[in-house]
Design a protein around this motif. Structure first.
Motif, PDB file in Angstrom:
ATOM      1  N   LYS A 243       0.818  -1.214   0.000  1.00 43.97           N
ATOM      2  CA  LYS A 243       0.000   0.000   0.000  1.00 43.97           C
ATOM      3  C   LYS A 243       0.852   1.265   0.000  1.00 43.97           C
ATOM      4  N   ALA A 247       0.895   4.188  -2.839  1.00 49.16           N
ATOM      5  CA  ALA A 247       0.644   5.598  -2.524  1.00 49.16           C
ATOM      6  C   ALA A 247       1.784   6.474  -3.036  1.00 49.16           C
ATOM      7  N   GLN A 268      -6.316  14.500  -8.539  1.00 49.37           N
ATOM      8  CA  GLN A 268      -6.941  13.171  -8.531  1.00 49.37           C
ATOM      9  C   GLN A 268      -5.943  12.103  -8.093  1.00 49.37           C
ATOM     10  N   LYS A 271      -5.019  12.616  -4.323  1.00 45.44           N
ATOM     11  CA  LYS A 271      -6.104  12.167  -3.436  1.00 45.44           C
ATOM     12  C   LYS A 271      -6.186  10.644  -3.417  1.00 45.44           C
ATOM     13  N   ARG A 272      -5.907  10.036  -4.564  1.00 43.16           N
ATOM     14  CA  ARG A 272      -5.884   8.566  -4.626  1.00 43.16           C
ATOM     15  C   ARG A 272      -4.765   8.028  -3.732  1.00 43.16           C
ATOM     16  N   LEU A 274      -3.673   9.348  -0.984  1.00 40.38           N
ATOM     17  CA  LEU A 274      -4.116   9.453   0.411  1.00 40.38           C
ATOM     18  C   LEU A 274      -5.207   8.434   0.732  1.00 40.38           C
ATOM     19  N   GLN A 275      -6.007   8.079  -0.265  1.00 41.21           N
ATOM     20  CA  GLN A 275      -7.011   7.036  -0.040  1.00 41.21           C
ATOM     21  C   GLN A 275      -6.349   5.673   0.172  1.00 41.21           C
ATOM     22  N   VAL A 276      -5.296   5.419  -0.581  1.00 40.05           N
ATOM     23  CA  VAL A 276      -4.590   4.138  -0.469  1.00 40.05           C
ATOM     24  C   VAL A 276      -3.856   4.051   0.859  1.00 40.05           C
ATOM     25  N   ASP A 277      -3.184   5.148   1.230  1.00 38.51           N
ATOM     26  CA  ASP A 277      -2.398   5.169   2.467  1.00 38.51           C
ATOM     27  C   ASP A 277      -2.482   6.571   3.049  1.00 38.51           C
ATOM     28  N   PHE A 278      -3.326   6.751   4.077  1.00 35.18           N
ATOM     29  CA  PHE A 278      -3.534   8.089   4.633  1.00 35.18           C
ATOM     30  C   PHE A 278      -2.299   8.606   5.347  1.00 35.18           C
TER      31      PHE A 278
END
Length: 641
Positions: A243, A247, A268, A271-272, A274-278
């Motif tokens: 992950k 990211a 985009q 943000k992807r 951060l969705q994968v690994d905040f």
């Protein structure tokens, strides 16, 4: 009879070693998901090394080579897994394994490089049982070469491996990436049940594909070939990885899209990430940068605030692998300066300063003051890195920016206090006389004495910076006292600023002055200009119009055509009842197009942020009334004529 006994002994050892190897792999299968997984890696690394030494205690023999190469493969993987890094020297173990293979065939290759050695081994060895272990070892060799960024060697090796399997299959179609095509074309050898592996060759192939795409994408990104970089990074994102690496790939895609002038696409991707690994906080940092580019300051500041809070709660640490059972991983093969730069973790104090700076630049003075005071508190608590590892400006500049923010917020006494701190800390760092000479202009690094000249230049630059900071402290104090209505004290501070700047002696043409010192010299000259105008305005307040006129005249010598200095000069002449001269000067400056007069070299270079409030202070506030008075005067004079 003796030969038969020896053969039976060797077979017995071989069976024991096979059983031992199987037991070690079995222990790893159990331990890799447990709490003692890290310790198990180190222990199994040592035991595999010992087993390999025992096998190599006997002369190289074809029957034992599949086991020896498999044990070598597992041993090297545990070496990587135990250290979480691909250690360059450990690849020597592969060389020894290949030489043992040649020895068993009655050949030698001691004098060959690794690429030639692989070529010879794959040509000499035709034994079917050795093909699988050799191919797996080849994949491991490719991993080492990828980590060393020897991409040509990787392509050549997989060409050899594919040719060994099928001579007609080793080619790359037009438009395809050569290395990726070669890796994908390689057929993973089947795993033998009697010789288990701690990491399958199939997983290793997928990791090599991802790492090769990621690494080449980064190289293209660094070279500025953004479409190629985008294609390769997208290929990497579809690959096999953890992950945190995914990211990172999306973060790089975002940076690439931003460089291509596609900010929305960049957002985009980020943000992807951060969705994968905040916890991929560098992505959040880049989000703030994109919003700044778009001019959306509110969202930019929100992103920076989130970043600061996240860093305060969870300081950056070495990322733990999300796939601990994989000893060889993508992140161990892709380590480049450009990736380090893109994924640099900011220090919390650095983000706090950035918040303060952006608020000040955007005119959010109250917020800027709050952030600057927070930063100064962090500095007092020794929570600010001063070792050059962060992108923070020099600390005196931060103090001066904080004073500028306080001044704009109307907290004049606080601004004076902060400036006193800067002045006291830089006093002992400034020489009595500072000569800036044209002769230091350019020194070839290969010439004798170049290092000495560079050292002198660096020392002069540092002295100029310290002088500029102290002078700016006096300058800001002067304007603060002026705002408080204390014109005499303001004149004192402006005079101290100008006296400080007399230490600088400029020699040679102003245009040809040493390029390396040009920014510092320009700042010093701007501070001198602002201080002269400031003192002149206070002389006007005190009714000392002649002294004011001299300061404004001197200002125009420093910066011919400066609109503020020119307007104040006209006002001073008008107050001295030299109305004809005032009108003539007003007409002269009114007819000049902006930038026609006094275009200084490098004038477009941005000035330090700490001078922003002073630049606002010198703007002439009575332009329209003065213009009407002069027009009335000229009109009356025309009628008389």
């Amino acid at each position: 009879m003796k030969r038969r006994r020896g053969t039976e002994t060797e077979r017995g050892c071989l069976r024991a070693w096979v059983a031992h190897s199987q037991a070690l792999v079995g222990r790893w299968t159990t331990a890799r998901c447990g709490s003692e997984e890290r310790q198990a890696r180190r222990q199994l690394r040592d035991e595999f090394r010992e087993l390999l030494l025992n096998i190599r205690g006997l002369p190289a023999a074809l029957p034992a080579l599949p086991l020896e190469l498999t044990v070598l493969y597992n041993s090297l993987l545990f070496t990587v897994g135990a250290s979480d890094s691909v250690i360059k020297g450990e690849a020597e173990g592969i060389r020894q394994g290949l030489l043992r293979v040649l020895e068993s065939c009655g050949a030698c290759g001691e004098d060959l490089g690794m690429e030639e050695l692989w070529e010879k081994v794959l040509q000499e060895v035709t034994m079917e049982k050795l093909q699988g272990p050799l191919h797996r070892l080849g994949a491991l060799q490719a991993a080492w070469w990828l980590a060393a960024r020897q991409l040509g060697s990787v392509a050549g090796l997989f060409q050899l491996l594919s040719t060994a399997e099928d001579p007609g299959r080793a080619h790359c179609s037009e438009g395809q990436n050569e290395i990726l095509s070669m890796i994908k074309a390689w057929q993973v050898p089947p795993e033998e049940a009697s010789l288990p592996l701690v990491q399958s060759a199939k997983d290793l192939k997928e990791i090599l594909c991802t790492a090769a795409a990621f690494l080449q994408g980064l190289q293209e990104l660094e070279a500025g070939n953004f479409p190629a970089a985008l294609s390769l990074l997208q290929e990497a994102a579809r690959g096999f990885c953890s992950k945190n690496i995914l990211a990172q790939i999306y973060t790089c895609l975002g940076c690439c899209a931003q460089q291509m002038g596609k900010p929305q696409t960049a957002l985009q991707h980020l943000k992807r990430a951060l969705q994968v690994d905040f916890q991929c906080l560098p992505a959040l940092s880049h989000v703030a940068a994109v919003y700044r580019e778009l001019g959306e300051t509110d969202v930019e500041l929100q992103a920076l605030t989130l970043l600061y809070e996240a860093l305060r709660k969870n300081p950056p640490a070495a990322a733990a692998s999300s796939s601990p059972y994989l000893l060889m991983r993508t992140e161990l093969l892709v380590y480049t300066p450009v990736l380090t730069s893109l994924l640099r973790h900011r220090h919390p104090s650095e983000v706090k300063y950035l918040l303060a700076q952006r608020c000040l630049q955007d005119g959010r003075v109250a917020d800027a003051v709050e952030h600057y005071l927070d930063f100064l508190s962090l500095l007092q608590e020794q929570q600010v890195p001063l070792d050059g590892s962060s992108a923070l400006p020099r600390i005196p500049e931060v103090f001066l920016e904080a004073a500028s923010a306080l001044e704009q917020a109307g907290r004049h006494q606080d601004a004076i206090t902060v400036c006193k701190e800067v002045i006291s800390r830089t006093t002992d760092l400034i020489p009595r006389v500072l000569r800036v000479e044209e002769r230091l202009e350019q020194t070839e690094s290969s010439l004798p004495g170049a290092e000495l000249a560079d050292g002198l230049l660096s020392q002069k630059k540092e002295s100029l910076c310290c002088l500029a900071w102290r002078a700016a402290g006096y300058l800001q104090q002067g304007w603060a006292w002026a705002k408080l209505g204390e014109s005499k004290e303001a004149v004192t501070q402006f005079t101290r600023c100008l006296s400080d700047l007399l230490r600088v002696q400029l020699h040679g043409s102003g245009v040809k002055r040493t390029e390396n010192l040009q920014p510092e010299v320009e700042v010093v000259q701007k501070i001198r200009l602002l201080s002269l105008i400031g003192r002149g305005t206070q002389f006007l307040e005190l009714g000392r119009n002649k002294e004011a006129l001299l300061d404004f005249q001197h200002s125009l010598q420093i910066s011919p055509g400066d609109p503020a200095a020119a307007s104040y000069l006209v006002q001073a002449l008008w107050k001295l009842n030299r109305k004809q001269e005032a009108a003539a000067q007003w007409q002269k400056f009114s007819q000049s197009s902006p930038g026609e007069n006094g275009q200084q070299p490098g004038q477009g270079r941005p000035l330090p942020l700490y001078l922003a409030s002073c630049l606002e202070q010198v703007v002439f506030p009575h332009s329209e009334p003065l213009a009407r008075s002069i027009q009335d005067f000229l009109g009356a004079a025309a009628q008389d004529t």
